[in-house]
Design a protein around this motif. Structure first.
Motif, short mmCIF file in Angstrom:
data_model
loop_
_atom_site.label_atom_id
_atom_site.label_comp_id
_atom_site.label_asym_id
_atom_site.label_seq_id
_atom_site.Cartn_x
_atom_site.Cartn_y
_atom_site.Cartn_z
N ASP A 29 2.81 4.81 -2.96
CA ASP A 29 1.95 5.92 -3.37
C ASP A 29 0.57 5.44 -3.82
OD1 ASP A 29 3.38 4.81 -5.56
OD2 ASP A 29 2.97 6.57 -6.78
N SER A 30 0.39 4.14 -3.95
CA SER A 30 -0.91 3.57 -4.33
C SER A 30 -1.73 3.23 -3.09
CB SER A 30 -0.73 2.31 -5.17
OG SER A 30 -1.95 1.61 -5.26
N LYS A 31 -2.88 3.88 -2.97
CA LYS A 31 -3.77 3.61 -1.84
C LYS A 31 -4.24 2.15 -1.85
CE LYS A 31 -7.78 5.50 0.51
NZ LYS A 31 -8.76 6.58 0.56
N VAL A 32 -4.47 1.60 -3.04
CA VAL A 32 -4.92 0.21 -3.17
C VAL A 32 -3.86 -0.75 -2.63
CG1 VAL A 32 -5.54 -1.61 -4.82
CG2 VAL A 32 -6.46 0.69 -5.10
N ILE A 33 -2.61 -0.53 -3.01
CA ILE A 33 -1.52 -1.40 -2.53
C ILE A 33 -1.39 -1.30 -1.01
CG2 ILE A 33 0.98 -1.80 -2.56
CD1 ILE A 33 -0.36 -2.73 -5.13
N ARG A 34 -1.46 -0.09 -0.49
CA ARG A 34 -1.38 0.07 0.97
C ARG A 34 -2.51 -0.67 1.67
NH1 ARG A 34 -0.73 5.52 -0.37
NH2 ARG A 34 -2.64 6.07 0.76
N LYS A 35 -3.71 -0.60 1.10
CA LYS A 35 -4.88 -1.26 1.70
C LYS A 35 -4.71 -2.79 1.68
CE LYS A 35 -9.91 -1.30 1.45
NZ LYS A 35 -11.09 -0.71 0.83
N VAL A 36 -4.26 -3.34 0.55
CA VAL A 36 -4.06 -4.79 0.44
C VAL A 36 -2.98 -5.25 1.41
CG1 VAL A 36 -3.23 -6.62 -1.10
CG2 VAL A 36 -4.88 -4.94 -1.95
N ALA A 37 -1.85 -4.52 1.45
CA ALA A 37 -0.76 -4.88 2.35
C ALA A 37 -1.21 -4.79 3.80
CB ALA A 37 0.44 -3.97 2.10
N ARG A 38 -1.96 -3.75 4.13
CA ARG A 38 -2.47 -3.58 5.50
C ARG A 38 -3.31 -4.79 5.90
NH1 ARG A 38 -4.05 -0.02 9.54
NH2 ARG A 38 -3.04 1.77 8.58
N ARG A 39 -4.21 -5.21 5.04
CA ARG A 39 -5.09 -6.34 5.37
C ARG A 39 -4.27 -7.61 5.64
NH1 ARG A 39 -7.31 -7.63 0.76
NH2 ARG A 39 -6.43 -9.69 0.70
N ILE A 40 -3.32 -7.88 4.77
CA ILE A 40 -2.48 -9.08 4.93
C ILE A 40 -1.67 -9.00 6.22
CG2 ILE A 40 -0.47 -10.30 4.00
CD1 ILE A 40 -1.58 -9.52 1.16
N LEU A 41 -1.03 -7.86 6.44
CA LEU A 41 -0.13 -7.73 7.59
C LEU A 41 -0.88 -7.69 8.91
CD1 LEU A 41 2.35 -5.32 5.87
CD2 LEU A 41 2.89 -7.61 6.72
N GLU A 42 -2.07 -7.13 8.92
CA GLU A 42 -2.88 -7.16 10.15
C GLU A 42 -3.27 -8.60 10.48
OE1 GLU A 42 -4.83 -2.69 10.37
OE2 GLU A 42 -6.01 -4.26 9.41
N GLU A 43 -3.56 -9.41 9.47
CA GLU A 43 -3.85 -10.84 9.69
C GLU A 43 -2.63 -11.55 10.28
OE1 GLU A 43 -5.16 -12.48 5.97
OE2 GLU A 43 -7.03 -11.35 5.99
N LEU A 44 -1.44 -11.06 9.95
CA LEU A 44 -0.20 -11.64 10.46
C LEU A 44 0.23 -11.00 11.79
CD1 LEU A 44 1.77 -11.92 7.11
CD2 LEU A 44 0.66 -13.78 8.37
N GLN A 45 -0.69 -10.21 12.39
CA GLN A 45 -0.50 -9.62 13.71
C GLN A 45 0.53 -8.49 13.75
OE1 GLN A 45 -2.71 -10.69 16.19
NE2 GLN A 45 -3.51 -11.71 14.40
N PHE A 46 0.58 -7.67 12.69
CA PHE A 46 1.43 -6.49 12.69
C PHE A 46 0.58 -5.25 12.93
CE2 PHE A 46 4.30 -9.34 10.58
CZ PHE A 46 5.57 -8.88 10.93
N GLU A 47 1.17 -4.29 13.64
CA GLU A 47 0.58 -2.97 13.78
C GLU A 47 1.06 -2.18 12.56
OE1 GLU A 47 1.68 0.76 16.56
OE2 GLU A 47 1.28 -1.11 17.64
#
Length: 121
Positions: A9-27
């Protein structure tokens, strides 16, 4: 490319996780609560779900129980990512079907290590 649904529910957490996971080649897909996540999983099941515990509407544990009750679908790997760090919560999550458990705050190194442990990387 593997897909990951980030449920928090935290937009900040979603944004941080998105950045990390995109670097790890996840959609990446995002959901704001368990109900939103369940609806998205029913529409298109991701390879992995990064899941918060404390959310409005439907919490992470309720989502996990509902997800694991889905039949006839390939179940995703579920990694809880939460501030709930006592053994009772961890045991409850694992018994409900979580594959791994990450404590907040997290960083790339932690996510990478846990995703390696469950065979995603």
């Amino acid at each position: 490319m593997k897909s990951c649904l980030v449920v928090d529910d935290s937009k900040v957490i979603r944004k941080v996780a998105r950045r990390i996971l995109e670097e790890l080649q996840f959609e990446i897909g995002e959901a704001v609560d368990g109900k939103d996540a369940l609806d998205q999983c029913i529409a298109k099941m991701p390879d992995v779900v990064l899941l918060d515990w404390n959310m409005p509407v439907m919490n992470g544990l309720e989502f996990l129980v509902a997800l694991r009750s889905q039949t006839g679908v390939k179940q995703p790997i579920v990694v809880f990512c939460t501030t709930e760090n006592d053994m009772a919560h961890i045991r409850q999550a694992i018994e409900a079907g979580a594959d791994e458990y990450i404590m907040k705050p997290f960083d790339r190194e932690i996510i990478e290590a846990k995703f390696n442990q469950v065979g995603l990387l």
